[in-house]
Write an enzyme that holds these catalytic residues in place. Sequence first.
Site, PDB file in Angstrom:
ATOM      1  N   ARG A   1       0.860  -1.179   0.000  1.00  0.00           N
ATOM      2  CA  ARG A   1       0.000   0.000   0.000  1.00  0.00           C
ATOM      3  C   ARG A   1       0.897   1.229   0.000  1.00  0.00           C
ATOM      4  O   ARG A   1       1.523   1.547   1.007  1.00  0.00           O
ATOM      5  CB  ARG A   1      -0.867  -0.045   1.269  1.00  0.00           C
ATOM      6  CG  ARG A   1      -1.991   0.940   1.352  1.00  0.00           C
ATOM      7  CD  ARG A   1      -2.489   1.049   2.789  1.00  0.00           C
ATOM      8  NE  ARG A   1      -1.594   1.876   3.582  1.00  0.00           N
ATOM      9  CZ  ARG A   1      -1.385   1.736   4.882  1.00  0.00           C
ATOM     10  NH1 ARG A   1      -1.983   0.792   5.579  1.00  0.00           N
ATOM     11  NH2 ARG A   1      -0.558   2.546   5.519  1.00  0.00           N
TER      12      ARG A   1
ATOM     13  N   HIS B   1      -3.090   4.492   5.066  1.00  0.00           N
ATOM     14  CA  HIS B   1      -4.266   3.616   5.098  1.00  0.00           C
ATOM     15  C   HIS B   1      -5.480   4.275   4.438  1.00  0.00           C
ATOM     16  O   HIS B   1      -6.150   3.687   3.591  1.00  0.00           O
ATOM     17  CB  HIS B   1      -4.587   3.261   6.551  1.00  0.00           C
ATOM     18  CG  HIS B   1      -5.863   2.511   6.725  1.00  0.00           C
ATOM     19  ND1 HIS B   1      -6.033   1.233   6.255  1.00  0.00           N
ATOM     20  CD2 HIS B   1      -7.043   2.873   7.283  1.00  0.00           C
ATOM     21  CE1 HIS B   1      -7.269   0.832   6.534  1.00  0.00           C
ATOM     22  NE2 HIS B   1      -7.898   1.806   7.152  1.00  0.00           N
TER      23      HIS B   1
ATOM     24  N   TYR C   1       4.644   5.321  11.254  1.00  0.00           N
ATOM     25  CA  TYR C   1       5.005   3.918  11.398  1.00  0.00           C
ATOM     26  C   TYR C   1       5.814   3.314  10.244  1.00  0.00           C
ATOM     27  O   TYR C   1       6.076   2.130  10.232  1.00  0.00           O
ATOM     28  CB  TYR C   1       3.759   3.066  11.669  1.00  0.00           C
ATOM     29  CG  TYR C   1       2.634   3.237  10.644  1.00  0.00           C
ATOM     30  CD1 TYR C   1       2.662   2.527   9.450  1.00  0.00           C
ATOM     31  CD2 TYR C   1       1.571   4.089  10.881  1.00  0.00           C
ATOM     32  CE1 TYR C   1       1.644   2.673   8.519  1.00  0.00           C
ATOM     33  CE2 TYR C   1       0.550   4.245   9.958  1.00  0.00           C
ATOM     34  CZ  TYR C   1       0.586   3.535   8.783  1.00  0.00           C
ATOM     35  OH  TYR C   1      -0.410   3.685   7.862  1.00  0.00           O
TER      36      TYR C   1
HETATM   37  C1  LIG Z   1     -14.218  -5.329  12.555  1.00  0.00           C
HETATM   38  C2  LIG Z   1     -13.384  -4.125  12.289  1.00  0.00           C
HETATM   39  N1  LIG Z   1     -12.426  -3.772  13.159  1.00  0.00           N
HETATM   40  C3  LIG Z   1     -11.682  -2.678  12.944  1.00  0.00           C
HETATM   41  C4  LIG Z   1     -11.870  -1.909  11.838  1.00  0.00           C
HETATM   42  C5  LIG Z   1     -11.028  -0.654  11.628  1.00  0.00           C
HETATM   43  N2  LIG Z   1     -10.126  -0.861  10.493  1.00  0.00           N
HETATM   44  C6  LIG Z   1     -10.451  -0.422   9.265  1.00  0.00           C
HETATM   45  S1  LIG Z   1      -9.360  -0.904   8.126  1.00  0.00           S
HETATM   46  C7  LIG Z   1      -8.392  -1.678   9.260  1.00  0.00           C
HETATM   47  C8  LIG Z   1      -7.154  -2.398   8.817  1.00  0.00           C
HETATM   48  C9  LIG Z   1      -7.462  -3.401   7.762  1.00  0.00           C
HETATM   49  O1  LIG Z   1      -6.299  -3.988   7.320  1.00  0.00           O
HETATM   50  P1  LIG Z   1      -6.294  -5.069   6.151  1.00  0.00           P
HETATM   51  O2  LIG Z   1      -7.331  -6.101   6.391  1.00  0.00           O
HETATM   52  O3  LIG Z   1      -4.909  -5.536   5.993  1.00  0.00           O
HETATM   53  O4  LIG Z   1      -6.754  -4.264   4.856  1.00  0.00           O
HETATM   54  P2  LIG Z   1      -6.115  -2.959   4.175  1.00  0.00           P
HETATM   55  O5  LIG Z   1      -6.775  -1.778   4.811  1.00  0.00           O
HETATM   56  O6  LIG Z   1      -4.669  -3.001   4.367  1.00  0.00           O
HETATM   57  O7  LIG Z   1      -6.513  -3.025   2.750  1.00  0.00           O
HETATM   58  C10 LIG Z   1      -8.943  -1.553  10.529  1.00  0.00           C
HETATM   59  C11 LIG Z   1      -8.343  -2.071  11.769  1.00  0.00           C
HETATM   60  C12 LIG Z   1     -12.887  -2.304  10.947  1.00  0.00           C
HETATM   61  N3  LIG Z   1     -13.151  -1.612   9.832  1.00  0.00           N
HETATM   62  N4  LIG Z   1     -13.625  -3.403  11.179  1.00  0.00           N
END
Ligand SMILES: Cc1ncc(C[n+]2csc(CCOP(=O)(O)OP(=O)(O)O)c2C)c(N)n1
Lengths: 387, 324
Positions: free
Chosen positions: A276, A280, A289
Amino acid sequence: MGDTQRPAKKTAKSRPKPASTNEPAFVQLLTPEGQRVKHPDYELDLTDDEYRGLYRDLVITRELDAQGTALQRQGQLGLWPSLLGQEAAQVGSGRALAPQDTVFPAYRELGVQWARGVDLISSFALFRGTDLGGRDVAADRFNMYAIVIASQTLHAAGYAMGIAMDGAVGNEDGEAVVVYHGDGATSEGDFNEALIWAGVFNSPLVLFCQNNQYAISETNARQFRLPPYRRAEGFGVPGILVDGNDVLATYAVTKAAADRARRGEGPSLVEAYTYRMQPHTTSDDATRYRDAAELDFWRAKDPIVRYRKWLDAEGLADEAYFASIDTEAGELVRELRARVMALTDPEVAEMFDNVYAETPQEITAQRAEALEFQASLDDDHEGSDAR
Amino acid sequence: MTTMTMVKALNEGLRRVLEVQPKSLVMGEDVGRLGGVFRVTDGLQKDFGSERIIDTPLAESGIIGTAIGLAMRGYRPICEIQFDGFVYPAFDQLVSQLAKIPNRSGGRVRLPVVVRIPYGGGIGAIEHHSESPEAYFAHTAGLKVVTCANPNDAYWMIQQAAAGDDPVIFFEPKRRYQAKGEVDTETSELDLYRARTLREGRTATLIAYGPTVDVAANAAAAAAEEGLDLEVIDLRALSPIDWDPLFASVRKTGRAVVVHEAPGNIGVGAEVAARVSEECFYSLESPVLRVTGYDVPYPASRLEDDYLPNLDRVLDAVDRSLEY
Ligand SMILES: Cc1ncc(C[n+]2csc(CCOP(=O)(O)OP(=O)(O)O)c2C)c(N)n1
């Protein structure tokens, strides 16, 4: 603790080699330098137009995504989760699917949405806050974005189960389901339950994990000891690791997985190893980070640069072609931008619609009350204007 | 007295907890290096180390379930759920485990776990980021539920919650996170489970908590200009509710309006209305009214101003109460 493991070191090359030689290797068909390499299991033979089409998709995806970031900066969107760097994972996998296949995205899948030919406006409306991202998902065969991490993996597993129950698998015309999720999502119970379900019911499901190295600020070290493609094996679901920045490889691997599913041979998990490049979301500050060196490392693996090099070297496309794509992308961006800006605020009444198939009297009454109240305020304002 | 934001006050409060209580831990998604998405835990990992400020895997059921195990082992976890809408994957661990294990154990097992949840709307967020799930937890025996409305309360309430031996669901009104206020870091005036009367008045009682305390206070200020003298009470604790000051107030004013963001149906306001009706029946001049979110899913952010209780809706309810 695990935090001592610096993310910068976690590259494809330095990643520990699987202990067993039976493990699938990192599938790559195009090196970062643009060299085409052969893989024993994954042949790819597209037409010249198809090869060029992938380039067009990659560039357009990148430009439309950049417009999402720009629109957020200009206050036109509340938030934007950029996919910069993940174009090949999304375009390759999205293009590999057959028209009858169904996609369950997470929330960063603009490139898949584009590759599937689904109108993108719904995703912009969601992040603009003018609606909740609703669309005719059955017609689009592309579901609504899923904000609650990993929730969609179970929906996809159930949908795939239904396909098998309908007998809509078993040959070339069978239906497959692809669910997109991140590396962080693999920690949620839902994801692991989806693997159980898909395995036990031998469902036509492809779990497409975009391992972009981060779940907001947390690295893979906080989500697993064994990468997702190897974990899948433990659930009886074959796992494949693919270079997520190589559009030819993601295409070939996803096509094989989806074809396998449609033939009735069961689920599999594709882990696309990617990065990425942006924070985020537009709300995040990634400088807290990760460092610039890490970004440079991955910039050298850019999915578009290598693909363009290869097309050029193969004589599949020339400067004029590349320029024409830039022009087209620019036009698409302008068109999208105008449509996003034209998305107006919804009417108050809309929040009461579609909560139920059969609306309870109480909701109808609250709707009327809300409208009446709004009208009384409008009257007051008109009154004061007149004075 | 120092002036600080609610985020800073929570951060300072957590620091105090970590300093005085060596068994306390902070755990959640992105709470370490990032300092939490709202920066409530900013700098804590640097100062207290990654064994006490733990970036957890992305799994809410895991966060609460392991916090229970850690508590059984003598630790005192303070968990962060990143946003209100993401607490549901942990529902079993909260409602069937955290809430019930102490009771099942015959009091032999105590679970001093605090679960911090940024909650409520008004920040223009996408879906699942603006919810008010407090009623689910207030409905669950075994959990205590509190919510702060200003930096001073944030600073003290988080310390008091962490000091007790019961599980506490600690709701933080995220739209008030950046609002500044005076914090008295020397002494706390109020116990965690006491309501506070912000403003005294005789015309009617406004009852609010968390993000709507400010809404109610502004409504009272506006009403004062029209000669109405409203009393405003911040509940602070939603379970157990501190009833006596409420009853005393309503006996004085004869009218009550409860204000919360969560949908009205079977909500905290319904409980307040029922208990006030039971206890203050002969003092009431009009039915207890509620100003709440509508009974629909939290809408797209462009509609949230019409969904959330605001000054106009509160004053309208006061008018209706007076006209009754
Ligand atoms: C159940 C839940 N917990 C926490 C969040 C907050 N949150 C949004 S995105 C994220 C990280 C997701 O990481 P990943 O699955 O690796 O996907 P990426 O964003 O890197 O595409 C978090 C913790 C959420 N959306 N849903």
